[in-house]
Scaffold this motif. Structure first.
Motif, PDB file in Angstrom:
ATOM      1  N   GLN A 170      -2.906   0.705  -7.426  1.00 49.22           N
ATOM      2  CA  GLN A 170      -3.400   0.528  -6.175  1.00 49.22           C
ATOM      3  C   GLN A 170      -4.351  -0.183  -5.888  1.00 49.22           C
ATOM      4  O   GLN A 170      -4.875  -0.744  -4.725  1.00 49.22           O
ATOM      5  N   GLN A 173      -7.624   1.769   2.746  1.00 55.22           N
ATOM      6  CA  GLN A 173      -8.045   3.369   2.797  1.00 55.22           C
ATOM      7  C   GLN A 173      -8.675   3.823   4.276  1.00 55.22           C
ATOM      8  O   GLN A 173      -9.112   2.913   4.876  1.00 55.22           O
ATOM      9  N   SER A 182       1.275   4.132  -3.283  1.00 57.62           N
ATOM     10  CA  SER A 182       0.653   5.284  -2.957  1.00 57.62           C
ATOM     11  C   SER A 182       0.783   6.390  -4.104  1.00 57.62           C
ATOM     12  O   SER A 182      -0.471   7.234  -4.162  1.00 57.62           O
ATOM     13  N   THR A 185      -5.039   5.712   3.121  1.00 58.28           N
ATOM     14  CA  THR A 185      -3.527   4.838   2.713  1.00 58.28           C
ATOM     15  C   THR A 185      -2.860   4.753   4.342  1.00 58.28           C
ATOM     16  O   THR A 185      -2.630   5.879   4.934  1.00 58.28           O
ATOM     17  N   ASN A 209       0.867  -1.083   0.024  1.00 57.49           N
ATOM     18  CA  ASN A 209       0.026  -0.182  -0.170  1.00 57.49           C
ATOM     19  C   ASN A 209       0.841   1.300  -0.044  1.00 57.49           C
ATOM     20  O   ASN A 209       0.771   2.276  -0.635  1.00 57.49           O
TER      21      ASN A 209
END
Lengths: 753, 666
Positions: free
Chosen positions: A418, A441, A411, A443, A407
């Motif tokens: 993503q 989410q 980014s 992030t 993640n």
């Protein structure tokens, strides 16, 4: 991977020329690192390497000698590492989710060895070369320290070298037979023979005439047998070799015709051809893309380009003139780039990422997992997957951590990366396929972005892990957190600040600091004086991560064991030797051919995996920092390569964990000691002397003072024991028996000393 | 026959032939004398050469004096003032080196500096010309011709100075008796009983040494002829035929011209008038050119060089299959080294021109030494001239190396073999034949790129071992010591210090962007799509279509699929029928224009299908037998390829695959 079975055939055909070394005076040589190292360490050297792992004992010494030779003749080497794997290479690694040949070989050797202790085994698979990916960090550090130029190619090092040569950035290339596939008009170096002050060279034109093959035929044979661009031996040619196919073709046989019946092979064949033509290279201006026409005109005009390609291309453009949206170069076939290259090369990354790749800053496994949707785990060198190993590779915590790391990495990449679905495939037996979730989410980066470490150190202060941990405290963490977007005074530019920021963010991701920037229970261990005063903070830290991810039990650490006897003392010996294996035995550059231990290697594999996890976490937080660029001072827009190399050099956890030799030495020492005590009426001191004498005798060829270093390992074990006690006090370790095991092991050591 | 045998001792020639040389080395009186006399004669030369000849004479006198004083006590004074006494052992060939050095054995320091302790003197001392101030020879007696080196050594070793009581060698004894030249007399058989006949005569046909040995001494021989030769299988059904064939070949050889070589003629049993021919000339002398008299100086040399260049190819063509070729000629046809060619193959016209010299007097065999005829004198003078020849014109240096000139002009018998020794050691057969043809470097070799040639013509350095054509893919892994950087990198790409680039800052996209426009916004990574830029909307599968190909054999035989029903291809491809009309027969006369290094694009060299050659099955099974590899094609029972015949054997098309123009099968 060079063209399968070609090289020996060339030597048999006397197609290899030998030149005196002086010819290369003042030259700049582009060196294919993979080929270079496979030459330095052929499978007949360092037979025990795969049993002790780490950096091969003789490797850096060899390179150093070679560099001196270069210096003598004012030769400038440029070492080019291969980069990301192409689709076909990655698929070969997945390999139908079965064990590959080296895994099968390692398992067989270890199993054989357990049954018969005759020795005389080579742990290295015949005709294999040392996998160099685990050594990137060590080699790049070595090159930076010696001020030697290096470059990590975005994909194939061979094609990158071809680009360098065509741009006259290098005068000559040192590469494998794969180089024959690129441009059949020039000479390149196949091997150095420093002792004779000679080198072996291939002349492509000469070889074609000598083999009586056209360039097309050479390509066809090599794609059927396997090479860099098509790494498999195609099904119709499983028993073939280059000499046999050479004979076949020279007698009128056709590779193409025999492929026509098998669509799967044909597909691989075409993909290889496409890859050869379109492998992207890192260009002078920093962009990455397929080699363009200027490079291909030479080779293709001189070779017999099948006329049908041009014709079919022309006819297609003529028949469908309206359907072609951007027919920039519809007629110039060298500039035709097909629209499904990502199926051949792999999906494209941003130029900036390729730049970090070229510095050796990124872990390929992470990038390949977002390109090919699979994070791949394969058998470790000891070829056994223990419970502990499973926990740290496919355990829930590890899977979650991997998702977080990905993640962070994605980014700032294209949104496609993503959201795409990724999985972790562990080719153990049975194969495990687990879902990786990088779609978090908000992030992770948005949570850690407020961490900016500004040390205010003098210019040029070098980051060290010891220094970082000594300064580490809860105040240090809170001081490093900013509340809003960074203002100019909070922005950072110095390597030490950048690395520290990355590491602190990584610690947060790893769970030593929580997202409210307070130390967790694990983090508090880091600020204990025991940890901060340790001589080996890196090793202690790795153990902490292992204990954290592995939820460790006694069984995890005392099994597997080399000894079938499971007495109390034997268990302690296993534990002590495994922990000792974390430290490095100071070795001489020799071909080590003595004792090895599967249990110590197994623990090393585990620690190595932990090292990778930490390194991946740290690197992705650093990459995100660079890609974001909002926390970096705008004045240093990073156009100085030396600056970048300083950063690369200072990043911790990039080098591989040491080989198992100190663990093996400790194991040997303790086993001798226990045996002497058990067998005879000898007193403790006599047994110690016997053990001392034995390891001096066994390990003196490889190290200067094995005895003293074993003693050092005992000291380290005591430290670990103390840290472990703290863990128990903080109730971070549930298994009481493991605590007792540490205590009894410590007693054993006290007994000896 | 007998006459010649008798004549031999007196016939040692004036040339440096080995036999007479060895005699001179032993210090025999007549040898030295004759040499001296020969030079005396040569002093009757035209005035132009008087001074040179005079110098030569002085040298000869010194040579004579020194040769006689070998073994004598000498006192050598050197530049430092020291004098050494000792026995003169040898001196160097000062005529060639133009400086005299002296070697003295058992030296003693008579007078001189203290730095040389007499005890430390070695057994043998060599005085270099530059050190020698004076050489005194004590008790030099020119009549004492027997005072030869070995005897003197023996004397010196024994400390016995009275040579008469010492051990005497053959030369001592014979030398004494020949101190005065006696009149030679023709040997005359004393009576009919003493006629022993020729050695070759079959008068002792019944003599069996084994039988005699066994009878007399009881020695049983284990000799088996077949250990030393190939057993002839007389039971062979072809024996008769082979015998006839062998006799035919033998006859052919024997009927060949002996090219004026009387020796050869004699061996073949031909009756040749050999009267008036020197024994040396007949059996061992170097063959010399007749037309010396027409040549002068540099023109001579240049003319010969030119002649050679032209002569070479025509002579090479003399090799024909099935025809006997002398061993020295064979070498030439198997080697591609000009040196070998020159030194071995070119002897033929030499021997042709070698004829019994008409002008040469036959009296050498007589008891009286006759004055030489005019023609002989002329030859002598030309020899003299040629040995002193200096070229008035300088030939181009790259075409004629200096030292070759020397060898050429001096015409020493060893020159040819020397050249071939240097250039091609394996060609030992070639070196045995002496030749007067000069070695000429091939100017083309200078431009050879060592890697530029494939296959057979890949020679570039004189020291290379040139593989015979049968193994033209010989070893090439030997270090190429003479290769230059230019040869390896190409003329424009030789690396220099100045050209070395620092590559570190290449590839830095930040830097590149900074160079172009520091303020331009940087492309954000999230903008980059996961796909690569394309220029056409096609798949790579379309760009790399795979079509069945018509492979070409290296010798231009061609395969294609013919009529097989088993092949899946034929369902989708109209290949063979459509292809045949496209094929254009190759034009005769194009011949073997391309060597291995010049592959031709075979599209014009398609040949129509002619089904009468080797059955394809044989071809394939041959293939499998050799490598044990079953081509995938035949494994699956695909259409068996058929083959077209080679229109021109030996023609090479670069091994190209021919592809059909048909559209993609997929």
């Amino acid at each position: 991977m060079p063209i399968n079975t070609l090289e020996s055939h060339l030597f048999d055909n006397h197609s290899v020329n030998t030149y005196p070394f002086d010819v290369l005076k003042n030259a700049t040589i582009g060196i294919d690192v993979e080929h270079y190292i496979s030459r330095l360490l052929s499978f007949k050297k360092e037979l025990n390497y795969d049993a002790i792992s780490g950096v091969p004992l003789t490797l850096l010494n060899y390179i150093d000698t070679d560099l001196k030779m270069f210096q003598e003749l004012n030769i400038r080497p440029l070492f080019v590492f291969p980069g990301l794997k192409s689709t076909s290479q990655y698929e070969k690694l997945l390999n139908g989710k079965e064990l590959n040949s080296s895994e099968i070989y390692h398992r067989k050797v270890w199993d054989d060895r357990t049954y018969s202790r005759d020795g005389g085994y080579s742990f290295r698979e015949p005709w294999s070369s040392i996998p160099i990916r685990p050594l990137y960090g060590d080699l790049i550090t070595f090159f930076i320290e010696n001020n030697i130029d290096y470059l990590v190619a975005p994909y194939s090092a061979v094609v990158q070298l071809h680009y360098l040569e065509s741009k006259q950035m290098v005068d000559v290339v040192y590469s494998s037979t794969d180089y024959l596939l690129l441009n059949p008009t020039q000479k390149f170096i196949l091997g150095f023979e420093f002792q004779n002050r000679e080198f072996k060279s291939l002349d492509k034109t000469n070889i074609l005439s000598r083999l009586n093959l056209s360039f097309e035929q050479l390509k066809n044979i090599s794609f059927a047998l396997g090479n860099e661009f098509q790494p498999e031996r195609l099904p119709g040619f499983l028993s073939a070799s280059f000499p046999s196919l050479h004979d076949y073709v020279n007698n009128g046989g056709s590779i193409i015709n025999s492929l026509l019946q098998d669509p799967a092979s044909l597909e691989k064949f075409q993909r290889g051809l496409a890859l050869l033509k379109y492998v992207p290279v890192l260009k002078e201006d920093g962009s990455v893309g397929p080699l363009n026409s200027e490079l291909f005109q030479v080779s293709h005009s001189s070779s017999s380009k099948p006329p049908n390609i041009a014709q079919s291309a022309n006819s297609s453009s003529q028949s469908t003139p309206s359907s072609v949206n951007t027919p920039l170069y519809p007629k110039d076939q060298d500039l035709q780039i097909p629209n499904d290259l990502h199926d051949v090369i792999g999906q494209r990354l941003s130029n900036e990422l390729y730049f970090y790749i070229s510095l050796g800053l990124i872990n390929f496994e992470l990038l390949e997992s977002i390109i090919y949707d699979h994070y791949l785990e394969r058998l470790p060198l000891d070829a056994q997957v223990t419970q502990l190993y499973e926990k740290i590779t496919i355990g829930d915590d590890s899977i979650e951590l991997k998702g977080k790391v990905l993640n962070v990495l994605t980014s700032f990449l294209n949104r496609y990366y993503q959201v795409k679905r990724l999985q972790l495939t562990a080719v153990y037996q049975p194969v495990r396929e687990l879902t990786l979730n990088q779609r978090i989410q908000p992030t992770i980066y948005s949570k850690i972005r407020s961490i900016i470490v500004k040390t205010n150190q003098a210019n040029g202060t070098v980051f060290t892990l010891d220094g970082f941990f000594q300064n580490f405290s809860s105040k240090f963490v809170t001081d490093s957190v900013i509340t809003d977007y960074p203002n100019d005074s909070q922005k950072i530019s110095q390597p030490i600040d950048i690395v520290s920021t990355g590491l602190l963010r990584a610690l947060t991701i790893l769970g030593f600091v929580d997202y409210s920037f307070a130390l967790t229970k694990w983090g508090e261990l880091l600020v204990s004086p025991l940890f901060q005063q340790s001589k080996h903070p890196k090793e202690l830290f790795l153990l902490l991560v292992l204990f954290k991810l592995g939820k460790i039990t006694e069984r995890d650490l005392v099994e597997p064991s080399d000894s079938k006897v499971t007495s109390d003392e034997r268990k302690s010996i296993t534990l002590i030797s495994k922990i000792s294996g974390l430290l490095k035995l100071k070795t001489r550059p020799i071909n080590y051919n003595s004792k090895v231990s599967r249990s110590v290697l197994n623990f090393r594999s585990t620690i190595s995996k932990i090292n990778t996890i930490v390194s991946e976490t740290l690197n992705s937080s650093l990459i995100a920092l660079f890609l974001s660029a909002t926390e970096l001072e705008s004045s240093v827009r990073l156009n100085d390569t030396d600056y970048w190399r300083q950063i690369v050099k200072q990043i911790p956890f990039r080098t591989s964990v040491p080989n198992t030799l100190l663990g093996v030495a400790t194991l040997t020492f303790l086993t001798t000691y226990i045996n002497a005590k058990e067998e005879g009426p000898e007193k403790g001191t006599e047994a110690v002397e016997k053990a001392n004498a034995f390891i001096e005798q066994t390990f003196s060829p490889v190290s200067e003072s094995p005895k003293a270093q074993v003693v050092e390992a005992f000291e380290f074990f005591k430290e670990v024991g103390s840290v472990f006690k703290l863990l128990g006090d903080s109730k971070l370790v549930a298994d009481k028996s493991l605590l007792q095991r540490f205590e009894s092991s410590q007693k054993l050591i006290d007994q000896i000393q | 026959m007998s006459q010649i045998k008798n004549a031999r001792p007196n016939s040692s020639g004036t040339s440096g032939h080995r036999r007479s040389n060895s005699r001179n080395f032993n210090g025999s009186g007549p040898g030295s004398n004759r040499k001296y006399n020969g030079k005396e004669e040569s002093s009757q030369k035209p005035a132009v050469q008087q001074s040179k000849v005079a110098a030569q004479n002085n040298d000869d006198r010194l040579l004579f004096a020194l040769a006689h004083s070998i073994g004598s006590k000498v006192i050598v004074t050197v530049g430092s003032g020291s004098s050494y006494s000792g026995m003169l052992v040898s001196f160097n060939d000062f005529a060639a080196d133009s400086e005299l050095s002296v070697i003295v054995k058992y030296p003693e320091l008579i007078d001189g500096s203290q730095e040389n302790d007499a005890e430390e003197l070695p057994e043998t001392l060599v005085f270099k010309a530059k050190d020698i101030v004076a050489v005194e020879i004590e008790q030099l007696d020119f009549s004492k011709a027997h005072n030869s080196y070995p005897a003197a050594i023996a004397e010196a070793a024994e400390g016995n100075t009275d040579s008469k009581k010492a051990f005497k060698t053959d030369t001592d004894i014979s030398g004494k008796s020949q101190s005065k030249e006696r009149e030679l007399q023709k040997w005359v058989p004393e009576g009919p009983d003493t006629d022993l006949g020729n050695l070759e005569d079959d008068t002792h046909a019944n003599w069996d040494q084994f039988e005699v040995n066994e009878r007399k001494f009881g020695v049983k021989s284990t000799y088996d002829e077949n250990l030393y030769t190939t057993r002839i299988n007389r039971d062979d059904p072809d024996y008769e035929r082979k015998l006839v064939e062998a006799e035919r070949i033998a006859k052919e050889i024997e009927s060949q011209s002996y090219n004026g070589n009387i020796h050869v003629a004699e061996e073949r049993g031909l009756v040749v008038d050999d009267s008036g021919i020197d024994e040396e000339d007949k059996y061992s002398g170097v063959l010399r050119d007749d037309d010396n008299s027409q040549n002068k100086g540099g023109e001579l040399l240049l003319g010969m060089l030119k002649k050679n260049v032209k002569a070479q190819p025509s002579e090479l063509k003399q090799y024909k299959a099935g025809r006997y070729v002398p061993p020295n000629h064979r070498a030439a046809n198997f080697h591609h080294d000009p040196a070998v060619l020159q030194s071995s193959a070119i002897t033929q016209d030499t021997s042709k021109t070698k004829k019994p010299k008409e002008g040469q007097d036959s009296k050498t065999g007589d008891s009286k030494e006759q004055p030489k005829t005019k023609a002989q004198k002329e030859i002598e003078s030309l020899k003299e001239f040629s040995s002193n020849l200096k070229l008035p014109k300088k030939p181009a240096e790259d075409s004629v190396p200096k030292e070759k000139n020397k060898q050429e002009t001096s015409k020493t018998p060893s020159s040819a073999s020397k050249v071939s020794d240097e250039s091609s050691k394996p060609a030992t057969a070639a070196t045995t034949t002496s030749t007067k043809k000069p070695f000429k470097m091939n100017p083309n070799t200078a431009s050879f790129s060592p890697m530029g040639f494939g296959g057979q013509t890949d020679f570039h350095a004189p020291h290379r071992i040139i593989p015979a054509s049968g193994t033209s893919q010989g070893s090439f892994t030997r270090p190429k010591r003479n290769i230059s950087q230019q040869a390896f990198f190409g003329a424009n790409r030789v690396p220099t210090v100045a050209k070395q680039k620092i590559l570190k800052d290449n590839f830095n996209l930040f830097l590149e962007k900074h160079r172009k426009d520091p303020k331009a916004p940087f492309e954000k990574p999230f903008v980059t799509p996961p796909t690569w830029e394309t220029t056409i909307e096609e798949s790579y599968r379309v760009l790399f279509p795979i079509n069945p190909e018509i492979p070409m054999m290296p010798d231009n035989r061609m395969f294609f699929y013919g009529g097989g029903q088993t092949s899946p291809i034929h369902n989708t491809s109209p290949l063979p029928q459509q292809l045949i009309p496209r094929m254009i027969p190759m034009i005769p006369g194009q011949g073997p224009s391309g060597g291995p290094g010049v592959p031709q694009t075979g599209s014009q060299h398609f040949v129509p299908y002619q089904p009468q050659l080797i059955p394809p099955q044989m071809m394939m099974s041959h293939n499998q037998q050799r490598r044990g590899y079953m081509p995938p094609l035949s494994q699956s029972g695909m259409g068996v390829p058929m083959m077209a015949p080679p229109p021109f054997p030996g023609h090479y098309n670069g091994g190209k695959h021919m592809r059909s123009d048909n559209k993609d099968l997929r």
